[in-house]
Design a protein around this motif. Sequence first.
Motif, mmCIF file in Angstrom:
data_model
loop_
_atom_site.group_PDB
_atom_site.id
_atom_site.type_symbol
_atom_site.label_atom_id
_atom_site.label_comp_id
_atom_site.label_asym_id
_atom_site.label_seq_id
_atom_site.Cartn_x
_atom_site.Cartn_y
_atom_site.Cartn_z
ATOM 1 N N ARG A 172 -0.816 5.094 64.630
ATOM 2 C CA ARG A 172 -0.557 4.685 63.246
ATOM 3 C C ARG A 172 -0.206 3.198 63.156
ATOM 4 N N ALA A 173 -0.580 2.445 64.172
ATOM 5 C CA ALA A 173 -0.233 1.031 64.248
ATOM 6 C C ALA A 173 -1.455 0.157 64.026
ATOM 7 N N GLU A 174 -1.225 -0.938 63.305
ATOM 8 C CA GLU A 174 -2.309 -1.898 63.073
ATOM 9 C C GLU A 174 -1.708 -3.286 62.935
ATOM 10 N N SER B 20 3.645 -0.451 56.631
ATOM 11 C CA SER B 20 4.032 0.604 57.574
ATOM 12 C C SER B 20 3.204 0.531 58.853
ATOM 13 N N ALA B 21 1.921 0.295 58.714
ATOM 14 C CA ALA B 21 1.050 0.180 59.881
ATOM 15 C C ALA B 21 1.434 -1.041 60.715
ATOM 16 N N HIS B 22 1.791 -2.120 60.043
ATOM 17 C CA HIS B 22 2.216 -3.321 60.767
ATOM 18 C C HIS B 22 3.556 -3.083 61.466
ATOM 19 N N ASP B 23 4.502 -2.448 60.779
ATOM 20 C CA ASP B 23 5.791 -2.111 61.405
ATOM 21 C C ASP B 23 5.582 -1.202 62.614
ATOM 22 N N ASN B 24 4.664 -0.273 62.497
ATOM 23 C CA ASN B 24 4.363 0.618 63.621
ATOM 24 C C ASN B 24 3.779 -0.166 64.796
ATOM 25 N N HIS B 25 3.010 -1.186 64.479
ATOM 26 C CA HIS B 25 2.459 -2.037 65.539
ATOM 27 C C HIS B 25 3.593 -2.722 66.305
ATOM 28 N N LEU B 26 4.553 -3.264 65.584
ATOM 29 C CA LEU B 26 5.688 -3.920 66.239
ATOM 30 C C LEU B 26 6.513 -2.913 67.044
ATOM 31 N N TRP B 27 6.665 -1.712 66.511
ATOM 32 C CA TRP B 27 7.372 -0.639 67.212
ATOM 33 C C TRP B 27 6.612 -0.294 68.493
ATOM 34 N N HIS B 28 5.297 -0.218 68.393
ATOM 35 C CA HIS B 28 4.451 0.062 69.547
ATOM 36 C C HIS B 28 4.684 -0.983 70.648
#
Length: 140
Positions: A26-28, A35-43
């Motif tokens: 769910r990361a981009e 949300s996708a950008h935040d998930n990218h940073l979390w990743h």
Amino acid sequence: MQWYKQAQAAEQVGDWDTAISLVSARAECFSADYSAHDNHLWHMDLLVRAERFDQLTELAVSDVHACRRLNRALYERGMETELRNRAGDGDRGALYHLVRWLHGAGRPQEACRAVELLAPEDEYAHHILAGLRTPTSEAR
């Protein structure tokens, strides 16, 4: 949002494979969807916590967030050789972290030599060195 709770639970117990799999799906990078950008940073953070530096290194070739997170992790762990190698390959962020690390380790002359050897015309690297030489820092 079941996946989110599962990812958090996996992260809390150190199940990195599960957490990374759920979050990365769910990361981009640089997404218009925050949300996708935040998930990218979390990743990226999960990769560091899992100590998957090889994966981060691969991503860092084309992903500025991976590059920044990798360099910060190497700095935080005192991985001088890795920072030096990355700086030698032209990664300015790695150079800046290397300079700060060397100075903080009580090796300011080596920090100066690193800049002179790796990027003698890099104004920001010289700016970092000058900031590290302030009277306040020398009095400590």
